[in-house]
Structures are given as C-alpha cells and as structure tokens.
Design an enzyme around this catalytic site. Structure first.
Site, PDB file in Angstrom:
ATOM      1  N   GLU A  85      -7.086  48.478  -5.768  1.00  0.00           N
ATOM      2  CA  GLU A  85      -8.142  47.516  -6.108  1.00  0.00           C
ATOM      3  C   GLU A  85      -9.462  47.933  -5.484  1.00  0.00           C
ATOM      4  OE1 GLU A  85      -7.160  43.337  -5.557  1.00  0.00           O
ATOM      5  OE2 GLU A  85      -5.060  43.914  -5.378  1.00  0.00           O
TER       6      GLU A  85
ATOM      7  N   HIS B 139      -7.461  41.466 -10.747  1.00  0.00           N
ATOM      8  CA  HIS B 139      -6.170  40.796 -10.626  1.00  0.00           C
ATOM      9  C   HIS B 139      -5.147  41.815 -10.137  1.00  0.00           C
ATOM     10  CE1 HIS B 139      -3.092  37.811 -11.475  1.00  0.00           C
ATOM     11  NE2 HIS B 139      -2.374  38.774 -12.040  1.00  0.00           N
TER      12      HIS B 139
END
Ligand code: GRF
Length: 200
Positions: free
Chosen positions: A179, A109
């Site tokens: 990420e 996320h």
C-alpha cells in the site's frame, strides 16, 4: 503545485507514505489538509509534525446528516483540493461530496477488490477473511470513490502471496508494505502524468 487533501481515521501510515513521497519528490504536490473523524489518532500527530492543518469533522457534532455533509463540503471548498485521498478512513463519503468531487476522490483498500470489500470489510477483518477463504494471493487496491463502499472504478492493484501459516497480522503487514508503495505512485500518476487515463 497540485493540492492534496487526505482523510484518515487511524495510525496514518499511508498518510505518512504520502508525506514522505512529497518530501523525496516522488509526488509533486502539497498536502493542504488532513480531515479526520476522530481525535487522538496517529494521523493527526503525523500532520502536526509536518505542519499540515487538521480538520476534525465528526458526524456526532452535527444536528443532522445534512449539516455534517455541508461541513465536509465547506472544509473541502476552503482547501480546494485537486485530489482527495482516503487513507484508512472509515466513514462513507456523503453523496454531496462525491457529487462535488466525482473522480477526484480515491481510496486504498487492503484487498484485491471486488473481493473482500464493502461495509464491514476493514482492518484486520479483511485479512482474516482472505486467509479463511484459502486464497493464495491477496494485495491492495486503489479505486475511485463513489456513493457505495469500496465500489468505484479500480485504478491500480498490487498483489502479494498468502503464505502457508500466515496469520492475519503477517498478511496485513505484507499488504501494508505494498500500500505504501502503490498509493503515492497512483497519486503522482493521476496528478502529474498525462499518459494515464487519470481523470483529475
Ligand atoms: C490500511 O490498511 C488501508 O488499506 C485501510 O486502512 C488501513 C489504514 O492504515 N483502508 P493506516 O492508518 O494508513 O496505517
């Protein structure tokens, strides 16, 4: 060799980071399938370029939710993953699937959960909310998936500064870079390092 299945709904840059990490040996696993909820996305192109089987499983193709959940379950039983990775996947995972693969499904996320998570917090909206809040840092979170959006136990986070004058797009790029580093690292830890509390 450990088996990975990836779920995606978009461009698939996180999926590409996983593919690259398998290619360069940082992740010791094989990606046995990509499951998507739509056609015509970058993630499917990336799968095709890497000869990874693609399963498009869309809720609208099934007469009811149960049959949709059963189709996902059947596909996963066929693929038999050690770990399922949601990499930019926009649908909630049916509880039937969470039950069958509990603690073997993770999600990335683009914010520091539990802040800026939950239904409706996805894509650029997350970064718009962070900037609007005045927070001076953001980041990304890898967490276990359970029956509630963005709610499972947090496994790892990576932080970035929110800079004066940041646009949501600039922050998104900075977070996405993290990420691409964090997700493969967590996957390798969970699959192949006994010294973590990784559950798979
Ligand atoms: C990423 O920001 C991820 O954190 C979020 O959706 C985005 C997917 O991007 N869940 P991509 O499809 O991996 O490029």
């Amino acid at each position: 060799m450990k088996r990975l299945v990836v779920f995606a709904s978009g461009s698939g840059s996180n999926f590409q980071a996983i593919i690259d990490s398998i290619e360069n040996g940082a992740v010791s696993a094989t990606c046995v399938g990509l499951i998507c909820d739509r056609e015509g996305i970058g993630a499917i192109e990336r799968a095709q370029q890497n000869r990874i089987p693609v399963h498009v499983i869309r809720r609208k193709d099934f007469e009811d939710y149960t049959n949709y959940a059963l189709a996902l379950t059947a596909a996963l039983m066929h693929l038999n993953p050690d770990l399922i990775v949601l990499a930019g996947y926009l649908n909630k995972i049916p509880s039937m699937v969470v039950e069958n693969w509990r603690n073997r499904i993770i999600n990335i996320h683009p914010a520091l959960l539990p802040k800026y998570g939950g239904k409706g917090f996805f894509g650029i909206r997350v970064h718009e909310a962070v900037i609007k809040s005045g927070d001076t840092e953001s980041g990304c979170t890898v967490h276990y998936v359970d029956e509630v959006y963005d709610n499972g136990d947090i496994i790892a986070q990576s932080r970035v500064p929110v800079l004066d004058g940041d646009t949501p797009e600039a922050l998104q790029r900075r977070v996405l870079e993290q990420e691409h580093a964090l997700l493969p690292t967590v996957i390798e830890q969970l699959l192949n390092k006994s010294d973590t509390n990784g559950r798979p």
